[in-house]
Enzyme design. Structure first.
Site, PDB file in Angstrom:
ATOM      1  N   GLU A 122      62.691  41.780  22.888  1.00  0.00           N
ATOM      2  CA  GLU A 122      61.241  41.980  22.816  1.00  0.00           C
ATOM      3  C   GLU A 122      60.597  41.413  24.078  1.00  0.00           C
ATOM      4  O   GLU A 122      60.929  40.309  24.506  1.00  0.00           O
ATOM      5  CB  GLU A 122      60.701  41.287  21.543  1.00  0.00           C
ATOM      6  CG  GLU A 122      59.209  41.044  21.490  1.00  0.00           C
ATOM      7  CD  GLU A 122      58.336  42.303  21.605  1.00  0.00           C
ATOM      8  OE1 GLU A 122      58.684  43.333  20.996  1.00  0.00           O
ATOM      9  OE2 GLU A 122      57.317  42.243  22.333  1.00  0.00           O
ATOM     10  N   GLN A 123      59.651  42.178  24.624  1.00  0.00           N
ATOM     11  CA  GLN A 123      59.038  41.727  25.880  1.00  0.00           C
ATOM     12  C   GLN A 123      58.137  40.499  25.721  1.00  0.00           C
ATOM     13  O   GLN A 123      58.035  39.684  26.641  1.00  0.00           O
ATOM     14  CB  GLN A 123      58.245  42.863  26.511  1.00  0.00           C
ATOM     15  CG  GLN A 123      57.034  43.312  25.711  1.00  0.00           C
ATOM     16  CD  GLN A 123      56.260  44.439  26.380  1.00  0.00           C
ATOM     17  OE1 GLN A 123      56.610  44.879  27.471  1.00  0.00           O
ATOM     18  NE2 GLN A 123      55.209  44.918  25.751  1.00  0.00           N
TER      19      GLN A 123
ATOM     20  N   ARG B  37      49.170  42.653   9.649  1.00  0.00           N
ATOM     21  CA  ARG B  37      50.297  42.884  10.559  1.00  0.00           C
ATOM     22  C   ARG B  37      51.041  41.615  10.921  1.00  0.00           C
ATOM     23  O   ARG B  37      52.268  41.595  10.976  1.00  0.00           O
ATOM     24  CB  ARG B  37      49.805  43.542  11.853  1.00  0.00           C
ATOM     25  CG  ARG B  37      49.282  44.934  11.693  1.00  0.00           C
ATOM     26  CD  ARG B  37      48.850  45.464  13.048  1.00  0.00           C
ATOM     27  NE  ARG B  37      49.993  45.502  13.926  1.00  0.00           N
ATOM     28  CZ  ARG B  37      50.830  46.547  14.027  1.00  0.00           C
ATOM     29  NH1 ARG B  37      50.612  47.627  13.310  1.00  0.00           N
ATOM     30  NH2 ARG B  37      51.843  46.498  14.836  1.00  0.00           N
TER      31      ARG B  37
ATOM     32  N   TYR C  34      39.990  47.939   3.096  1.00  0.00           N
ATOM     33  CA  TYR C  34      41.018  47.592   2.109  1.00  0.00           C
ATOM     34  C   TYR C  34      41.413  46.125   2.256  1.00  0.00           C
ATOM     35  O   TYR C  34      41.344  45.562   3.351  1.00  0.00           O
ATOM     36  CB  TYR C  34      42.235  48.524   2.162  1.00  0.00           C
ATOM     37  CG  TYR C  34      42.996  48.625   3.463  1.00  0.00           C
ATOM     38  CD1 TYR C  34      43.921  47.658   3.846  1.00  0.00           C
ATOM     39  CD2 TYR C  34      42.827  49.728   4.297  1.00  0.00           C
ATOM     40  CE1 TYR C  34      44.662  47.793   5.022  1.00  0.00           C
ATOM     41  CE2 TYR C  34      43.563  49.865   5.470  1.00  0.00           C
ATOM     42  CZ  TYR C  34      44.474  48.886   5.822  1.00  0.00           C
ATOM     43  OH  TYR C  34      45.202  49.023   6.979  1.00  0.00           O
TER      44      TYR C  34
ATOM     45  N   ASP D 109      56.991  54.588  17.230  1.00  0.00           N
ATOM     46  CA  ASP D 109      55.973  55.186  18.104  1.00  0.00           C
ATOM     47  C   ASP D 109      56.555  55.698  19.406  1.00  0.00           C
ATOM     48  O   ASP D 109      55.968  56.583  20.047  1.00  0.00           O
ATOM     49  CB  ASP D 109      54.870  54.164  18.412  1.00  0.00           C
ATOM     50  CG  ASP D 109      53.915  53.992  17.248  1.00  0.00           C
ATOM     51  OD1 ASP D 109      54.142  54.610  16.192  1.00  0.00           O
ATOM     52  OD2 ASP D 109      52.939  53.231  17.397  1.00  0.00           O
TER      53      ASP D 109
HETATM   54  C1  LIG Z   1      47.694  46.219  16.568  1.00  0.00           C
HETATM   55  C2  LIG Z   1      48.158  47.506  15.985  1.00  0.00           C
HETATM   56  C3  LIG Z   1      47.436  48.071  14.960  1.00  0.00           C
HETATM   57  C4  LIG Z   1      47.874  49.250  14.379  1.00  0.00           C
HETATM   58  N1  LIG Z   1      47.162  49.780  13.375  1.00  0.00           N
HETATM   59  C5  LIG Z   1      47.570  50.917  12.783  1.00  0.00           C
HETATM   60  C6  LIG Z   1      46.869  51.494  11.702  1.00  0.00           C
HETATM   61  O1  LIG Z   1      45.846  50.976  11.253  1.00  0.00           O
HETATM   62  N2  LIG Z   1      47.334  52.642  11.156  1.00  0.00           N
HETATM   63  C7  LIG Z   1      48.475  53.231  11.626  1.00  0.00           C
HETATM   64  O2  LIG Z   1      48.878  54.281  11.129  1.00  0.00           O
HETATM   65  N3  LIG Z   1      49.164  52.703  12.648  1.00  0.00           N
HETATM   66  C8  LIG Z   1      48.748  51.567  13.221  1.00  0.00           C
HETATM   67  N4  LIG Z   1      49.450  51.054  14.244  1.00  0.00           N
HETATM   68  C9  LIG Z   1      50.665  51.751  14.654  1.00  0.00           C
HETATM   69  C10 LIG Z   1      51.786  51.328  13.775  1.00  0.00           C
HETATM   70  O3  LIG Z   1      51.803  49.952  13.615  1.00  0.00           O
HETATM   71  C11 LIG Z   1      53.049  51.823  14.448  1.00  0.00           C
HETATM   72  O4  LIG Z   1      53.024  53.230  14.337  1.00  0.00           O
HETATM   73  C12 LIG Z   1      54.299  51.307  13.747  1.00  0.00           C
HETATM   74  O5  LIG Z   1      54.241  49.951  13.542  1.00  0.00           O
HETATM   75  C13 LIG Z   1      55.557  51.621  14.540  1.00  0.00           C
HETATM   76  O6  LIG Z   1      55.526  50.852  15.667  1.00  0.00           O
HETATM   77  P1  LIG Z   1      56.724  50.588  16.602  1.00  0.00           P
HETATM   78  O7  LIG Z   1      57.529  49.437  16.126  1.00  0.00           O
HETATM   79  O8  LIG Z   1      57.418  51.855  16.891  1.00  0.00           O
HETATM   80  O9  LIG Z   1      55.893  50.196  17.891  1.00  0.00           O
HETATM   81  P2  LIG Z   1      55.007  48.903  18.146  1.00  0.00           P
HETATM   82  O10 LIG Z   1      54.468  48.334  16.899  1.00  0.00           O
HETATM   83  O11 LIG Z   1      54.040  49.259  19.211  1.00  0.00           O
HETATM   84  O12 LIG Z   1      56.084  47.886  18.715  1.00  0.00           O
HETATM   85  C14 LIG Z   1      56.674  48.058  19.979  1.00  0.00           C
HETATM   86  C15 LIG Z   1      57.232  46.725  20.409  1.00  0.00           C
HETATM   87  O13 LIG Z   1      57.969  46.922  21.600  1.00  0.00           O
HETATM   88  C16 LIG Z   1      57.625  45.939  22.528  1.00  0.00           C
HETATM   89  N5  LIG Z   1      57.892  46.505  23.844  1.00  0.00           N
HETATM   90  C17 LIG Z   1      57.178  47.458  24.491  1.00  0.00           C
HETATM   91  N6  LIG Z   1      57.743  47.763  25.659  1.00  0.00           N
HETATM   92  C18 LIG Z   1      58.841  46.987  25.772  1.00  0.00           C
HETATM   93  C19 LIG Z   1      59.847  46.841  26.774  1.00  0.00           C
HETATM   94  N7  LIG Z   1      59.821  47.580  27.883  1.00  0.00           N
HETATM   95  N8  LIG Z   1      60.847  45.951  26.569  1.00  0.00           N
HETATM   96  C20 LIG Z   1      60.878  45.196  25.431  1.00  0.00           C
HETATM   97  N9  LIG Z   1      59.932  45.270  24.458  1.00  0.00           N
HETATM   98  C21 LIG Z   1      58.942  46.171  24.627  1.00  0.00           C
HETATM   99  C22 LIG Z   1      56.175  45.642  22.256  1.00  0.00           C
HETATM  100  O14 LIG Z   1      55.794  44.375  22.734  1.00  0.00           O
HETATM  101  C23 LIG Z   1      56.141  45.714  20.737  1.00  0.00           C
HETATM  102  O15 LIG Z   1      56.458  44.494  20.114  1.00  0.00           O
HETATM  103  C24 LIG Z   1      49.051  49.881  14.861  1.00  0.00           C
HETATM  104  C25 LIG Z   1      49.788  49.325  15.899  1.00  0.00           C
HETATM  105  C26 LIG Z   1      49.358  48.145  16.466  1.00  0.00           C
HETATM  106  C27 LIG Z   1      50.207  47.529  17.592  1.00  0.00           C
END
Ligand SMILES: Cc1cc2nc3c(=O)[nH]c(=O)nc-3n(C[C@H](O)[C@H](O)[C@H](O)COP(=O)(O)OP(=O)(O)OC[C@H]3O[C@@H](n4cnc5c(N)ncnc54)[C@H](O)[C@@H]3O)c2cc1C
Length: 397
Positions: free
Chosen positions: A34-35, A107, A213, A291
């Site tokens: 994790e970054q 979160r 909510y 994402d």
């Molecule tokens: C603050 C926030 C609020 C949200 N609110 C909603 C909501 O209300 N409704 C909804 O549908 N979705 C919401 N989302 C989106 C939802 O949380 C995401 O779709 C879901 O959690 C999947 O996220 P993920 O783990 O794929 O990506 P993320 O949650 O974005 O996590 C990606 C992680 O990778 C890390 N990272 C990035 N680049 C690098 C790299 N080069 N090297 C190492 N680590 C890296 C980041 O620091 C982060 O911890 C929100 C996201 C966030 C961040």
């Protein structure tokens, strides 16, 4: 004894951490990079609907979810003036959670829960991936701090600005939905009616909607207020917003809407962007998830849920997989998940259009919303582990 696959996950957000839990639960060797130097989250709620909650339950997280979550049993729809359109007990209201409880969570609480459920040393902080080099029998990972690592499989869970996505030759382009959301969290004690708010409540008005909510077992109320915008708002979760501008958007709306806005100390602006499905998610030993693979607009609260499904799918497909079969299994993962997440992305897009649509009569909008929710049952009823196990069986036959 076959060599146990070394799996590296880039990104320790909701997707990356749940994938690590699911993979470990099936005996796989996982490291998360994790970054961020420290685990930190902005104040915001997130929905864990039944399709995701049922998977988390299977890795033993039900008690912890109950401790941090507010159970969801439906949604209360109101006009901008507060007239009820539907309640969870009403006949046409969707039962999100029949037999399978979903939760709204804070979160930060949720990420801490996932982090604590992993053995120490699984997550390495302060490691920003900058490059991947795929070789015949491994992937080399380089980090901005000069460190490097190697793995048999790399999973890109690094969010909407994914480096892993770029490294496999892709680039998804955001397009604005013409709306933005104001977000905020309010301590429940500031709102006299907060203890009555059990289920999500959605106020619908012309071109705008206002969602509240409870999270953190009702100690906090999460607000997401969608408004039209003709400027490109920053695609950020944490850009500061203007409380006066927010108040002006909802002037004359129902009292709880006004109370909520008046109780906020700060608000964040969130530009809502959509992206078309990517043409592929995996190459040989590298795959995307969450994402990084399928960012979606938030209107059905499936961003987190779909990333959780991805992680559990990968775990089923990689369990017992020999190193020589990795590319084949990741290809199957892509086939399985690309189709479902593209359908969920499309549904979320449709829901957004419905939220924004102009209707003279709010009940007309609510009726369409309820019809649409009933059609969306397939999202909540899906069992990603079962789907993956069935697909693998078919594939190996
Ligand atoms: C603050 C926030 C609020 C949200 N609110 C909603 C909501 O209300 N409704 C909804 O549908 N979705 C919401 N989302 C989106 C939802 O949380 C995401 O779709 C879901 O959690 C999947 O996220 P993920 O783990 O794929 O990506 P993320 O949650 O974005 O996590 C990606 C992680 O990778 C890390 N990272 C990035 N680049 C690098 C790299 N080069 N090297 C190492 N680590 C890296 C980041 O620091 C982060 O911890 C929100 C996201 C966030 C961040």
């Amino acid at each position: 004894m076959p060599h146990s696959l070394r799996i590296a996950i880039v990104g320790g957000g909701i997707g990356g951490l749940t994938a690590a839990l699911a993979l470990r639960a099936r005996g796989l060797h996982v490291s998360v990079f994790e970054q961020a130097e420290v685990l930190r989250e902005i104040g915001a709620g997130v929905s864990i609907h039944p399709n995701a909650a049922r998977l988390l339950r299977r890795v033993g997280l039900e008690d912890q979810l109950q401790k941090i979550g507010a159970p969801i049993s439906g949604i209360v729809l109101r006009t901008s003036q507060g007239d009820p359109i539907a309640t969870p007990a009403g006949p046409a209201t969707p039962a999100f959670s029949r037999g399978d409880q979903g939760y709204n969570v804070h979160r930060a609480d949720f990420l801490n829960l996932l982090f604590d459920a992993l053995p120490k040393g699984t997550v390495t902080l302060g490691h920003r991936c900058i490059q991947l080099k795929e070789e015949a029998d491994r992937v080399r990972i380089s980090f901005a701090n000069g460190a490097s690592a190697e793995a048999d499989v790399v999973i890109g869970a690094d969010g909407i600005r994914s480096v892993v996505q770029r490294e496999i030759g892709l680039q998804s382009r955001p397009t604005s939905e013409g709306i933005m959301a104001y977000r905020g969290l309010i301590p429940a004690e500031r709102l006299s009616w907060a203890s009555d708010l059990k289920d999500p409540a959605l106020w619908l008005g012309s071109g705008r909607s206002f969602l509240l909510y409870p999270v953190a077992r009702g100690r906090l109320i999460n607000m997401v207020a969608f408004v039209p915008t003709d400027t490109d708002s920053e695609e950020s979760w944490s850009a500061p917003g203007d409380l006066k501008a927010l108040a002006a958007e909802y002037a004359g709306w129902d009292k709880p809407v006004q109370d909520t806005i008046n109780s906020l100390e700060e608000t964040f602006r969130w530009g809502i962007y959509d992206r078309a499905p990517l043409p592929y998610w995996s190459t040989g030993r590298i795959a995307l998830m969450g994402d990084a693979a399928h960012p979606m607009v938030p209107h059905i609260g499936q961003g987190a849920g779909q990333s959780i499904e991805d992680g559990f799918t990968l775990a089923v497909l990689l369990e017992g997989c020999a190193a020589k079969d990795v590319a084949d299994r990741l290809d199957l993962y892509q086939k399985l998940r690309l189709e479902r997440t593209s359908n969920v992305q499309a549904l979320a897009r449709e829901a957004g259009k419905l939220y924004r649509s102009e209707h003279e009569n709010p009940s007309e909008k609510a009726v369409r919303l309820r019809e649409w929710m009933a059609q969306g049952k397939w999202v909540f009823e899906h069992d990603a582990e079962k789907a993956a196990a069935d697909a693998l069986l078919d594939h190996l036959r």
